[in-house]
Design a protein around this motif. Structure first.
Motif, PDB file in Angstrom:
ATOM      1  N   LEU A 116      -7.941  -0.155   5.346  1.00 35.95           N
ATOM      2  CA  LEU A 116      -6.538  -0.161   4.937  1.00 35.95           C
ATOM      3  C   LEU A 116      -5.843   1.180   5.150  1.00 35.95           C
ATOM      4  O   LEU A 116      -4.637   1.233   5.366  1.00 35.95           O
ATOM      5  CB  LEU A 116      -6.416  -0.575   3.464  1.00 35.95           C
ATOM      6  N   THR A 117      -6.594   2.282   5.061  1.00 33.52           N
ATOM      7  CA  THR A 117      -5.996   3.606   5.190  1.00 33.52           C
ATOM      8  C   THR A 117      -7.073   4.616   5.594  1.00 33.52           C
ATOM      9  O   THR A 117      -8.267   4.362   5.412  1.00 33.52           O
ATOM     10  CB  THR A 117      -5.324   4.034   3.862  1.00 33.52           C
ATOM     11  N   ASP A 118      -6.646   5.753   6.099  1.00 30.70           N
ATOM     12  CA  ASP A 118      -7.624   6.758   6.536  1.00 30.70           C
ATOM     13  C   ASP A 118      -8.073   7.678   5.399  1.00 30.70           C
ATOM     14  O   ASP A 118      -8.937   8.528   5.585  1.00 30.70           O
ATOM     15  CB  ASP A 118      -7.085   7.580   7.706  1.00 30.70           C
ATOM     16  N   SER A 119      -7.479   7.522   4.212  1.00 36.99           N
ATOM     17  CA  SER A 119      -7.859   8.338   3.065  1.00 36.99           C
ATOM     18  C   SER A 119      -8.129   7.431   1.866  1.00 36.99           C
ATOM     19  O   SER A 119      -7.443   6.431   1.664  1.00 36.99           O
ATOM     20  CB  SER A 119      -6.740   9.315   2.697  1.00 36.99           C
ATOM     21  N   ARG A 120      -9.117   7.823   1.066  1.00 42.83           N
ATOM     22  CA  ARG A 120      -9.442   7.024  -0.115  1.00 42.83           C
ATOM     23  C   ARG A 120     -10.303   7.831  -1.070  1.00 42.83           C
ATOM     24  O   ARG A 120     -10.906   8.831  -0.693  1.00 42.83           O
ATOM     25  CB  ARG A 120     -10.167   5.740   0.269  1.00 42.83           C
ATOM     26  N   LEU A 121     -10.354   7.327  -2.310  1.00 39.74           N
ATOM     27  CA  LEU A 121     -11.291   7.828  -3.305  1.00 39.74           C
ATOM     28  C   LEU A 121     -12.293   6.720  -3.562  1.00 39.74           C
ATOM     29  O   LEU A 121     -11.901   5.570  -3.787  1.00 39.74           O
ATOM     30  CB  LEU A 121     -10.574   8.178  -4.615  1.00 39.74           C
ATOM     31  N   GLU A 122     -13.560   7.045  -3.520  1.00 41.15           N
ATOM     32  CA  GLU A 122     -14.613   6.101  -3.870  1.00 41.15           C
ATOM     33  C   GLU A 122     -15.230   6.585  -5.174  1.00 41.15           C
ATOM     34  O   GLU A 122     -15.726   7.710  -5.250  1.00 41.15           O
ATOM     35  CB  GLU A 122     -15.680   6.029  -2.775  1.00 41.15           C
ATOM     36  N   ILE A 123     -15.171   5.738  -6.196  1.00 42.90           N
ATOM     37  CA  ILE A 123     -15.684   6.105  -7.516  1.00 42.90           C
ATOM     38  C   ILE A 123     -16.805   5.153  -7.894  1.00 42.90           C
ATOM     39  O   ILE A 123     -16.647   3.939  -7.836  1.00 42.90           O
ATOM     40  CB  ILE A 123     -14.567   6.056  -8.575  1.00 42.90           C
ATOM     41  N   GLN A 124     -17.921   5.729  -8.283  1.00 45.55           N
ATOM     42  CA  GLN A 124     -19.081   4.974  -8.759  1.00 45.55           C
ATOM     43  C   GLN A 124     -19.251   5.286 -10.238  1.00 45.55           C
ATOM     44  O   GLN A 124     -19.324   6.460 -10.625  1.00 45.55           O
ATOM     45  CB  GLN A 124     -20.333   5.391  -7.982  1.00 45.55           C
ATOM     46  N   LEU A 140       0.804  -1.220   0.000  1.00 41.37           N
ATOM     47  CA  LEU A 140       0.000   0.000   0.000  1.00 41.37           C
ATOM     48  C   LEU A 140       0.840   1.275   0.000  1.00 41.37           C
ATOM     49  O   LEU A 140       0.584   2.191  -0.785  1.00 41.37           O
ATOM     50  CB  LEU A 140      -0.959   0.005   1.189  1.00 41.37           C
ATOM     51  N   ALA A 141       1.864   1.347   0.822  1.00 44.57           N
ATOM     52  CA  ALA A 141       2.635   2.585   0.956  1.00 44.57           C
ATOM     53  C   ALA A 141       3.423   2.941  -0.298  1.00 44.57           C
ATOM     54  O   ALA A 141       3.682   4.113  -0.555  1.00 44.57           O
ATOM     55  CB  ALA A 141       3.587   2.474   2.149  1.00 44.57           C
ATOM     56  N   ASP A 142       3.784   1.940  -1.097  1.00 41.33           N
ATOM     57  CA  ASP A 142       4.628   2.175  -2.268  1.00 41.33           C
ATOM     58  C   ASP A 142       3.866   2.173  -3.589  1.00 41.33           C
ATOM     59  O   ASP A 142       4.454   2.429  -4.633  1.00 41.33           O
ATOM     60  CB  ASP A 142       5.725   1.108  -2.344  1.00 41.33           C
ATOM     61  N   SER A 143       2.582   1.849  -3.570  1.00 44.35           N
ATOM     62  CA  SER A 143       1.803   1.682  -4.790  1.00 44.35           C
ATOM     63  C   SER A 143       0.503   2.466  -4.706  1.00 44.35           C
ATOM     64  O   SER A 143       0.106   2.927  -3.646  1.00 44.35           O
ATOM     65  CB  SER A 143       1.452   0.201  -4.990  1.00 44.35           C
ATOM     66  N   VAL A 144      -0.159   2.548  -5.850  1.00 43.19           N
ATOM     67  CA  VAL A 144      -1.545   2.988  -5.894  1.00 43.19           C
ATOM     68  C   VAL A 144      -2.363   1.705  -5.942  1.00 43.19           C
ATOM     69  O   VAL A 144      -2.091   0.817  -6.747  1.00 43.19           O
ATOM     70  CB  VAL A 144      -1.819   3.863  -7.133  1.00 43.19           C
ATOM     71  N   THR A 145      -3.348   1.584  -5.081  1.00 45.92           N
ATOM     72  CA  THR A 145      -4.166   0.377  -5.004  1.00 45.92           C
ATOM     73  C   THR A 145      -5.574   0.705  -5.477  1.00 45.92           C
ATOM     74  O   THR A 145      -6.228   1.591  -4.934  1.00 45.92           O
ATOM     75  CB  THR A 145      -4.205  -0.173  -3.564  1.00 45.92           C
ATOM     76  N   VAL A 146      -6.023  -0.014  -6.515  1.00 44.27           N
ATOM     77  CA  VAL A 146      -7.364   0.148  -7.065  1.00 44.27           C
ATOM     78  C   VAL A 146      -8.127  -1.131  -6.785  1.00 44.27           C
ATOM     79  O   VAL A 146      -7.679  -2.218  -7.170  1.00 44.27           O
ATOM     80  CB  VAL A 146      -7.327   0.429  -8.584  1.00 44.27           C
ATOM     81  N   VAL A 147      -9.271  -1.015  -6.107  1.00 46.12           N
ATOM     82  CA  VAL A 147     -10.051  -2.189  -5.727  1.00 46.12           C
ATOM     83  C   VAL A 147     -11.450  -2.085  -6.328  1.00 46.12           C
ATOM     84  O   VAL A 147     -12.236  -1.228  -5.950  1.00 46.12           O
ATOM     85  CB  VAL A 147     -10.149  -2.339  -4.196  1.00 46.12           C
ATOM     86  N   GLU A 148     -11.714  -2.977  -7.289  1.00 44.70           N
ATOM     87  CA  GLU A 148     -13.064  -3.079  -7.832  1.00 44.70           C
ATOM     88  C   GLU A 148     -13.912  -3.861  -6.839  1.00 44.70           C
ATOM     89  O   GLU A 148     -13.438  -4.824  -6.239  1.00 44.70           O
ATOM     90  CB  GLU A 148     -13.044  -3.791  -9.187  1.00 44.70           C
TER      91      GLU A 148
END
Length: 192
Positions: free
Chosen positions: A122-130, A105-113
């Motif tokens: 996993l983290t206190d910040s995120r983007l949620e995309i619909q 997580l710290a070294d990458s961008v993680t995209v979860v479908e």
């Protein structure tokens, strides 16, 4: 702890505009960023992730990780790699933890479908995309059937930015970049 939440939505006219949105999004992401993608089959999640990979400058070949659950795509430069996860078959955050996403997580961008309700821990910040193709689609013969392929038709893009990473300034920069990419693509399409 108070996590700021910012939101915006816009229409993506077709898959070309979806790709422009994804590329602009990828260019704004940093190591440690978590993106949760939600949408029906054929809504454009994989197309968005592929173009996000272009914006990140990672190795080509991004496909849905449905059967392997997670795929790693290395950076072609000095930016972060991409971890692409399909959480559809995972029940909860305990199942997600078996993937050991914390180690990358710290070294990458993680995209979860299909990650909503499963990866927020996993983290206190995120983007949620619909991505919602059905909201703008013309009626179809059988509304109960979902298309497995991504159709080249309008879709509604809704973004929610949560946590300290996406403070007012960072969110404003992200939103401006995404909307500029959509406007530029629309202008280019008019001139073709």
């Amino acid at each position: 702890m108070n996590n700021p939440v910012s939101e915006f939505s816009c229409q993506l006219d077709d898959l070309t505009v979806t790709e422009a949105m994804g590329e602009a999004l990828g260019a704004q992401l940093k190591p440690g960023d978590l993106v949760i993608l939600t949408g029906a089959l054929g809504a454009g999640k994989t197309t968005l992730t592929q173009s996000l990979g272009v914006g990140l400058n990672v190795r080509e070949g991004i496909i849905s990780p449905t059967f392997v659950l997670a795929r790693q795509h290395s950076s072609l430069g000095d930016g972060p790699g991409l971890i692409h996860v399909d959480a559809y078959r995972l029940k909860d955050h305990d199942d997600v933890d078996t993937l050991d996403l914390e180690s990358t997580l710290a070294d990458s961008v993680t995209v979860v479908e299909w990650g909503l309700g499963k990866v927020e821990h996993l983290t206190d910040s995120r983007l949620e995309i619909q991505l919602d193709r059905e909201a703008l689609a013309a009626p179809v013969g059988n509304p109960w059937e979902e298309a497995e392929e991504e159709l080249d038709e309008p879709r509604l893009f809704s973004l929610k930015a949560i946590g300290p990473r996406w403070d007012e300034d960072a969110f404003a920069q992200l939103k401006d970049s995404l909307l500029s990419a959509v406007a530029a693509q629309r202008t280019e399409e008019k001139h073709v």
